[in-house]
Design an enzyme around this catalytic site. Structure first.
Site, mmCIF file in Angstrom:
data_model
loop_
_atom_site.group_PDB
_atom_site.id
_atom_site.type_symbol
_atom_site.label_atom_id
_atom_site.label_comp_id
_atom_site.label_asym_id
_atom_site.label_seq_id
_atom_site.Cartn_x
_atom_site.Cartn_y
_atom_site.Cartn_z
ATOM 1 N N SER A 13 -10.856 -3.303 0.957
ATOM 2 C CA SER A 13 -12.049 -3.574 1.085
ATOM 3 C C SER A 13 -13.168 -2.493 0.595
ATOM 4 C CB SER A 13 -12.570 -4.526 1.919
ATOM 5 O OG SER A 13 -14.070 -4.380 2.195
ATOM 6 N N TYR A 22 -13.130 -4.757 12.239
ATOM 7 C CA TYR A 22 -12.649 -5.614 10.717
ATOM 8 C C TYR A 22 -12.455 -4.286 9.743
ATOM 9 C CZ TYR A 22 -12.755 -7.116 5.884
ATOM 10 O OH TYR A 22 -12.675 -7.287 4.677
ATOM 11 N N LYS A 43 -9.098 -2.246 7.874
ATOM 12 C CA LYS A 43 -8.654 -1.989 6.608
ATOM 13 C C LYS A 43 -8.438 -0.425 6.248
ATOM 14 C CE LYS A 43 -9.019 -6.307 4.951
ATOM 15 N NZ LYS A 43 -7.745 -6.860 4.628
HETATM 16 C C1 UD1 Z 1 -19.132 -8.961 4.088
HETATM 17 C C2 UD1 Z 1 -18.720 -8.096 4.936
HETATM 18 C C3 UD1 Z 1 -17.289 -7.164 4.257
HETATM 19 C C4 UD1 Z 1 -16.270 -8.222 3.915
HETATM 20 C C5 UD1 Z 1 -17.040 -9.367 3.080
HETATM 21 C C6 UD1 Z 1 -15.984 -10.406 2.741
HETATM 22 C C7 UD1 Z 1 -20.494 -7.648 6.443
HETATM 23 C C8 UD1 Z 1 -21.509 -6.362 6.833
HETATM 24 N N1 UD1 Z 1 -19.816 -7.208 5.240
HETATM 25 O O1 UD1 Z 1 -19.461 -8.335 2.887
HETATM 26 O O2 UD1 Z 1 -17.028 -6.330 5.103
HETATM 27 O O3 UD1 Z 1 -15.277 -7.503 3.407
HETATM 28 O O4 UD1 Z 1 -18.071 -10.062 3.684
HETATM 29 O O5 UD1 Z 1 -16.267 -11.351 1.744
HETATM 30 O O6 UD1 Z 1 -20.487 -8.783 6.788
HETATM 31 N N2 UD1 Z 1 -26.913 -12.755 2.508
HETATM 32 C C9 UD1 Z 1 -27.975 -13.468 2.673
HETATM 33 N N3 UD1 Z 1 -28.312 -14.664 3.022
HETATM 34 C C10 UD1 Z 1 -26.880 -15.364 3.531
HETATM 35 C C11 UD1 Z 1 -25.622 -14.685 3.472
HETATM 36 C C12 UD1 Z 1 -25.677 -13.473 2.943
HETATM 37 O O7 UD1 Z 1 -29.138 -13.092 2.352
HETATM 38 O O8 UD1 Z 1 -27.100 -16.565 4.117
HETATM 39 C C13 UD1 Z 1 -26.969 -11.513 1.610
HETATM 40 C C14 UD1 Z 1 -26.516 -10.526 2.694
HETATM 41 O O9 UD1 Z 1 -27.354 -9.607 3.424
HETATM 42 C C15 UD1 Z 1 -25.609 -9.413 1.570
HETATM 43 C C16 UD1 Z 1 -25.327 -10.360 0.520
HETATM 44 O O10 UD1 Z 1 -25.976 -11.539 0.919
HETATM 45 O O11 UD1 Z 1 -26.572 -8.549 1.318
HETATM 46 C C17 UD1 Z 1 -23.775 -10.280 0.596
HETATM 47 O O12 UD1 Z 1 -23.352 -10.817 1.775
HETATM 48 P P1 UD1 Z 1 -21.949 -11.278 2.061
HETATM 49 O O13 UD1 Z 1 -21.564 -12.375 1.063
HETATM 50 O O14 UD1 Z 1 -21.798 -11.664 3.675
HETATM 51 O O15 UD1 Z 1 -21.110 -10.158 1.922
HETATM 52 P P2 UD1 Z 1 -21.118 -8.652 2.322
HETATM 53 O O16 UD1 Z 1 -21.898 -8.632 3.547
HETATM 54 O O17 UD1 Z 1 -21.230 -7.861 1.250
#
Ligand code: UD1
Length: 340
Positions: free
Chosen positions: A125, A150, A154
């Site tokens: 990842s 987690y 990795k």
């Molecule tokens: C997350 C994990 C990452 C993992 C990946 C798996 C964290 C910090 N990182 O990545 O290690 O490999 O998932 O898929 O958790 N967001 C919103 N509202 C929501 C959900 C998300 O604004 O309801 C935003 C988050 O703040 C982020 C972006 O969307 O900026 C993507 O979020 P997400 O899909 O959870 O992925 P990651 O955080 O990048």
């Protein structure tokens, strides 16, 4: 036909990879303990590929069980190892659960096939980079101290694989550092199946759009980015699945020896708000969203430099953000009308 063991093969990325393996002429053998997947995905796969793939229900932490699996499946040319827990927040609360599952399963699989030449693809990842100092981030960027157990699994798993290859193992190994996989197969027969409230952005969007959730919160709009929301490199899961086939093909060449690591993304960043707008525009569905506080532990922005993948893996993405959104929406509609 080369038989490829796909651990976690009924999961989101695993199931899409099974389809691409068949498309490329491989014979997938799925192993899954169903802890975060659904057995009916096997039937869904059969509808796409035309037959039911071989399947073993097995927890890879069960060492005698893995030995038995290797006795039943001695002729394995490759292994794609997806099977792992992946919820960042949960790993902070239950670190031992994560270390136990993610390491025992990896070590057990490696142990039983180490006497024969096997091409091994590991699901890593971009989380290993933390917040990179330079963007786009290349494979040479330093691995930062992990933010969660987690993430640490990795990082350490990559080191285990590297050490094993350096010690003269029969394995060739490629670690694929995924950016943010989203979307679903064009048939809408397989896709992401979050258990409970989704933690990731795109399933939360589609569940809100269909009415399973009241509204979506954008976690922060005061970041140092053009629109203030976080930036990620979203990649269509079908493109991602094809990267695994490319990794196997590369390891089949005599030129490739040892161990290597590749970024698997589009090379382009999109903000949370851009993703929301792309969803609204492609689907015509208005999303009920609000701006909320930042989510603890989130990094501000990351996207990948994918030149190494283009040049050496001979792989690059083909599907854009609109296609990701539309396919995720079609899957959400399918699964709402046809619950598994
Ligand atoms: C997350 C994990 C990452 C993992 C990946 C798996 C964290 C910090 N990182 O990545 O290690 O490999 O998932 O898929 O958790 N967001 C919103 N509202 C929501 C959900 C998300 O604004 O309801 C935003 C988050 O703040 C982020 C972006 O969307 O900026 C993507 O979020 P997400 O899909 O959870 O992925 P990651 O955080 O990048």
């Amino acid at each position: 036909m080369a038989r490829i063991l796909v651990t976690g093969g009924l999961g989101f990325i695993g199931s899409h990879t099974v389809v691409e393996l068949v498309n490329a002429g491989y014979e997938p053998v799925i192993v899954d303990d169903l802890s975060n997947s659904n057995i009916k995905i096997l039937d869904q796969l059969a509808r796409i590929i035309g037959y039911k793939p071989d399947f073993y229900q097995l927890d890879l932490c069960d060492e005698p069980g893995v030995k038995k699996l290797a006795e039943s499946e001695p002729d394995i040319a490759g292994i794609i190892h997806f099977a792992a827990f992946k919820a960042v927040g949960e790993s902070v609360h239950f670190p031992l659960k994560y270390y136990r599952n993610n390491f025992y399963s990896l070590l057990n699989v490696l142990n039983v096939y180490h006497e024969q030449p096997v091409n091994f693809v590991f699901s890593s990842s971009c989380t290993v980079y933390g917040q990179p100092d330079h963007l786009p981030v290349t494979e040479e960027a330093p691995v930062k101290t992990a933010e969660s157990p987690y993430g640490n699994t990795k990082q350490v798993a990559e080191e285990i694989l590297k050490d094993m290859v350096a010690a003269g193992s029969n394995y060739k190994v490629i670690s694929l550092r995924y950016f943010n996989p989203v979307g679903a197969h064009s048939s809408a027969l397989i896709g992401e199946l979050p258990i409970g409230v989704p933690q990731n952005l795109v399933p939360f969007i589609t569940q809100t759009a269909i009415g399973k959730r009241e509204k979506i919160t954008v976690f922060g709009n005061d970041y140092n980015t053009p629109d203030g929301s976080c930036i990620r490199d979203y990649i269509h899961v079908v493109d991602l699945a094809k990267a695994h086939v490319a990794a196997l093909k590369l390891m089949e060449t005599a030129n490739f020896t040892g161990y290597d690591v590749f970024n698997i993304g589009t090379g382009k960043g999109s903000s949370v708000l851009e993703v929301i707008y792309a969803f609204e525009q492609t689907t015509g569905v208005k999303l009920n969203y609000k701006i909320g506080p930042r989510r603890g532990g989130d990094i501000e922005q990351i996207w990948g430099d994918v030149n190494k993948s283009k040049n050496i893996l001979k792989w690059q993405t083909e599907l854009d953000l609109d296609t990701m959104m539309l396919s995720a929406w079609e899957w959400e509609n399918y699964i709402s009308q046809n619950p598994l």
